[in-house]
Write an enzyme that holds these catalytic residues in place. Structure first.
Site, PDB file in Angstrom:
ATOM      1  N   LYS A  53       5.272 -69.096  -6.416  1.00  0.00           N
ATOM      2  CA  LYS A  53       5.098 -69.754  -5.192  1.00  0.00           C
ATOM      3  C   LYS A  53       4.477 -71.208  -5.695  1.00  0.00           C
ATOM      4  CE  LYS A  53       0.150 -69.239  -4.712  1.00  0.00           C
ATOM      5  NZ  LYS A  53      -0.711 -70.253  -5.050  1.00  0.00           N
ATOM      6  N   ASP A 107      -3.010 -63.269  -2.700  1.00  0.00           N
ATOM      7  CA  ASP A 107      -1.611 -63.525  -2.625  1.00  0.00           C
ATOM      8  C   ASP A 107      -0.171 -62.696  -2.602  1.00  0.00           C
ATOM      9  OD1 ASP A 107      -2.480 -66.085  -2.237  1.00  0.00           O
ATOM     10  OD2 ASP A 107      -2.108 -66.741  -4.355  1.00  0.00           O
TER      11      ASP A 107
END
Ligand code: C5P
Length: 293
Positions: free
Chosen positions: A17, A144
């Site tokens: 990401k 995350d």
């Protein structure tokens, strides 16, 4: 995240990401920081192979530069043990992890591997856990991990980062990522943060720009409150950001708590050209990636 069977082996490719926006809103009583962050999944993948063994969980890990330690701190083992203990599953698994996502980079590699382990073992062991149950486990493993569970290309994440709201986007967007040799520890970066310097900027305009596929406007709205403390901890990082400033890329930022940084490109050709010039400058590992799940 992509899963497929290859004979008796379950194969999971799980992405990295980038944070297009990261605002630190304040410090919480539990020591974590309240965040508002916009994340995109990008097509640089770690791969996990799941094979049957009679009992227990074994992990082997290969990095780009050879075998890596696969110890208890590895989030894959922690995710596997969490499922093993909470479900009482009597089956075993041998997991082979191939790391391509750079570590201590702010690209979510460890979190992505943990999410892939939850999704992979749920399928491999036939546990039948719901997405909501997987999200509960993910939040216990790291801030995350939840983002990667739903395979969403773009999301606004709040809380520690674990409350994920998928958002629409019109892609693909192309990025050049540059990772200096030295990584950065997330807790060290948060430790260096001065909340008085946080911009607490809004991300609604950025989300609109992503939805309409406007690369130039998206690039002009990139933001990250952790960039300043990370720069204070790493001169390599400052050098990479300066090189990205001087490239022909659109806006540039650090991702997460670093040390990887990225610039946006109008298209693949522009990204390839900028990456070639950055590699010639020898500033660390350089990747061309696009939005992908
Ligand atoms: O959740 P994760 O293990 O990824 O976080 C690593 C460290 O980063 C935490 O121990 C904490 O020091 C810091 N952190 C924080 N606020 C967040 C996320 C992480 O202070 N929202």
């Amino acid at each position: 995240m992509r899963t497929r069977w290859s004979g008796p082996t379950l194969v999971v490719d799980t992405p990295a990401k980038l944070n297009l926006h990261l605002s630190v809103l304040g410090r919480r009583p539990d020591g974590y920081h309240e965040l508002e962050t916009v994340m995109v999944a990008v097509g640089l993948y770690d791969t996990l192979l799941f094979d049957e063994v009679s009992r227990g969980v074994e992990l082997r890990c290969d990095g780009l530069r050879g075998p890596m330690a696969a110890d208890e701190s590895n989030l894959v083992l922690r995710a596997a043990r969490l499922l093993f203990m909470t479900t009482g599953c009597g089956r075993g698994a041998r997991i082979h992890l191939t790391k391509r996502i750079p570590m201590q980079a702010g690209m979510g590699g460890g979190s992505s591997d943990a999410a892939a382990t939850l999704v992979g073992l749920n399928q491999f062991w036939g546990l039948g856990l719901s997405q909501a149950e997987l999200h509960d486990h993910a939040a216990r493993l790291g801030s995350d991990v939840n983002f990667f569970l739903d395979s969403t290309p773009l999301a606004l994440c709040r809380g520690r980062g674990e409350r994920v709201e998928p958002r629409p986007m019109c892609g693909p967007f192309w990025f050049v990522v540059a990772k200096p040799a030295a990584g950065l520890s997330t807790s060290a970066v948060f430790g260096q943060l001065d909340l008085a310097h946080c911009a607490r900027s809004q991300c609604s305009e950025l989300l609109d720009a992503c939805q309409s596929g406007d690369v130039g406007r998206t690039a002009s709205l990139l933001d990250n409150d952790l960039e300043m403390p990370s720069r204070e901890l790493s001169t390599d990082l400052s050098a990479v950001l300066d090189r990205l400033d001087n490239s022909k890329l659109l806006g540039r930022r650090m991702t997460g708590s670093g040390s990887a940084c990225f610039g946006m490109a109008r298209n693949r050709a522009q990204a390839d050209g900028a990456a070639r010039r950055l590699r010639e400058q020898g500033i660390g590992d350089v990747y061309v990636v696009r939005t992908a799940v």
